[in-house]
Design a protein around this motif. Structure first.
Motif, short mmCIF file in Angstrom:
data_model
loop_
_atom_site.label_atom_id
_atom_site.label_comp_id
_atom_site.label_asym_id
_atom_site.label_seq_id
_atom_site.Cartn_x
_atom_site.Cartn_y
_atom_site.Cartn_z
N ALA A 1 35.05 10.24 -75.19
CA ALA A 1 35.18 9.36 -74.02
C ALA A 1 33.92 9.40 -73.17
O ALA A 1 33.47 8.38 -72.63
N GLN A 2 33.34 10.59 -73.04
CA GLN A 2 32.12 10.73 -72.25
C GLN A 2 30.95 10.02 -72.91
O GLN A 2 30.10 9.43 -72.23
N LEU A 3 30.90 10.03 -74.24
CA LEU A 3 29.86 9.29 -74.96
C LEU A 3 30.04 7.79 -74.76
O LEU A 3 29.07 7.06 -74.56
N ALA B 1 28.10 2.86 -72.22
CA ALA B 1 28.41 1.66 -71.43
C ALA B 1 27.62 1.61 -70.13
O ALA B 1 27.73 0.64 -69.38
N GLY B 2 26.84 2.65 -69.86
CA GLY B 2 26.01 2.65 -68.65
C GLY B 2 26.51 3.54 -67.53
O GLY B 2 25.99 3.49 -66.42
N GLY B 3 27.54 4.36 -67.80
CA GLY B 3 28.08 5.28 -66.79
C GLY B 3 27.39 6.64 -66.83
O GLY B 3 26.40 6.84 -67.53
N ARG B 4 27.97 7.59 -66.08
CA ARG B 4 27.36 8.93 -65.96
C ARG B 4 28.36 10.01 -66.32
O ARG B 4 29.57 9.86 -66.14
N VAL B 5 27.83 11.13 -66.80
CA VAL B 5 28.63 12.30 -67.15
C VAL B 5 28.01 13.51 -66.48
O VAL B 5 26.78 13.67 -66.50
N PRO C 1 31.12 2.76 -65.45
CA PRO C 1 30.48 1.58 -64.86
C PRO C 1 31.50 0.49 -64.56
O PRO C 1 32.66 0.56 -64.99
N ASP C 2 31.06 -0.53 -63.86
CA ASP C 2 31.96 -1.61 -63.43
C ASP C 2 32.57 -2.40 -64.60
O ASP C 2 33.61 -3.02 -64.44
N CYS C 3 31.92 -2.37 -65.76
CA CYS C 3 32.46 -3.13 -66.89
C CYS C 3 33.66 -2.44 -67.53
O CYS C 3 34.31 -3.00 -68.41
N CYS C 4 33.97 -1.21 -67.09
CA CYS C 4 35.14 -0.48 -67.60
C CYS C 4 36.26 -0.50 -66.58
O CYS C 4 36.01 -0.57 -65.38
N GLU C 5 37.50 -0.42 -67.06
CA GLU C 5 38.67 -0.44 -66.17
C GLU C 5 39.37 0.91 -66.22
O GLU C 5 39.72 1.40 -67.30
N ALA D 1 24.87 -3.20 -70.60
CA ALA D 1 24.87 -1.85 -70.02
C ALA D 1 24.25 -0.85 -70.98
O ALA D 1 23.70 0.15 -70.57
N ALA D 2 24.37 -1.14 -72.29
CA ALA D 2 23.90 -0.18 -73.27
C ALA D 2 22.41 -0.29 -73.54
O ALA D 2 21.83 0.56 -74.19
N ASP D 3 21.78 -1.35 -73.08
CA ASP D 3 20.35 -1.53 -73.34
C ASP D 3 19.51 -0.43 -72.72
O ASP D 3 19.83 0.06 -71.65
#
Length: 254
Positions: free
Chosen positions: A94-96, A101-105, A147-151, A252-254
């Motif tokens: 999930a963290q990967l 997707a552009g988020g942080r861990v 990130p915002d693209c995830c719910e 987001a992945a770019d």
């Protein structure tokens, strides 16, 4: 009839897919076990696969600079998701997904961990996937900022991101629905030093509470897997309008 193979991505030589693997095999799927940390290549062509599950591991999703396997997975995840293949990330998986997707861990600000049984509750969006609050099994010391693209689907106070969805076909859960009693017994011995970390429950709690807390989790993951496999965008899309790719995810992945 769709493809009958599931890609199972693990992070150590003796890692196993536990209950999730057993439930998928019971449904007739062949498990294709892959371990990029040990040099396995990840498939470029996903047409043979009905889904991808990335499991946990002791390393960090931030180890892409030192572990080639982690970098390989981070590069591969957007391709899987954009191809419309059902994707499930558990704990490190999930963290990967979050990072791809552009988020942080990162660690808890007070250094607290979740090791043992922890309460999570669904968000409003999460009620489509969880009937209500649930006790889940955890083994982690880092959390996620999606990130915002995830719910957000499930949350708690200590680690607010417990479950999330990224586009129609990708899901990440911080907890471990795959872990059997035998696996708990092994983990609490082989990684006993983790039980000394702040917030961890002791071995006796892990084992003695299994009979109480595991049956509802078993029913939940069994039901979830059917609904997850049905998110395959390659099969269900009635027209090109039903997005096979997720532009937000790709960006987001770019």
């Amino acid at each position: 009839m769709g493809p009958k193979k599931i890609a199972i991505v693990v992070h150590q030589q003796h890692s196993r897919p536990g209950r999730v693997g057993a439930l998928l095999e019971k449904r007739g799927y062949e498990l294709h076990r892959l371990c990029p940390n040990l040099g396995c290549n990840l498939p470029e062509d996903m047409s043979d696969y009905a889904g991808v599950v990335i499991f946990g591991g002791p390393m960090s999703a931030n180890d892409c600079g030192t572990l080639a396997g982690i970098k390989c997975e981070l590069d591969w995840i957007p391709k899987v998701v954009d191809a419309g293949v059902p994707f499930l990330g558990l704990c490190l998986g999930a963290q990967l997904l979050t990072r791809a997707a552009g988020g942080r861990v990162g660690p808890h600000p007070e250094g607290l961990v979740e090791i043992g049984y922890v309460d999570v509750e669904p968000t409003e969006a999460g009620r489509a996937w969880f009937r209500g609050p649930m006790k889940v099994y955890q083994w982690h010391r880092e959390g996620m900022t999606i990130p915002d693209c995830c719910e957000l689907l499930a949350t708690n106070d200590r680690y607010p991101v417990q479950g999330f969805q990224c586009g129609p076909n990708a899901f990440g859960f911080q907890f471990h629905p795959e872990v059997t009693l035998e696996m708990k017994s092994i983990w609490t011995l082989s990684a006993a030093e983790r039980l000394k970390m702040p917030g961890a429950q002791q071995r006796g709690v892990h084992l003695s509470m299994h009979a109480l807390y595991d049956p509802p989790l078993d029913r939940w993951i069994n039901g979830f897997l059917d609904r997850w496999l049905a998110t395959d965008q390659r099969i269900s899309a009635p027209s090109a309008k039903a997005a096979v790719s997720s532009p937000e995810f790709a960006a987001a992945a770019d």
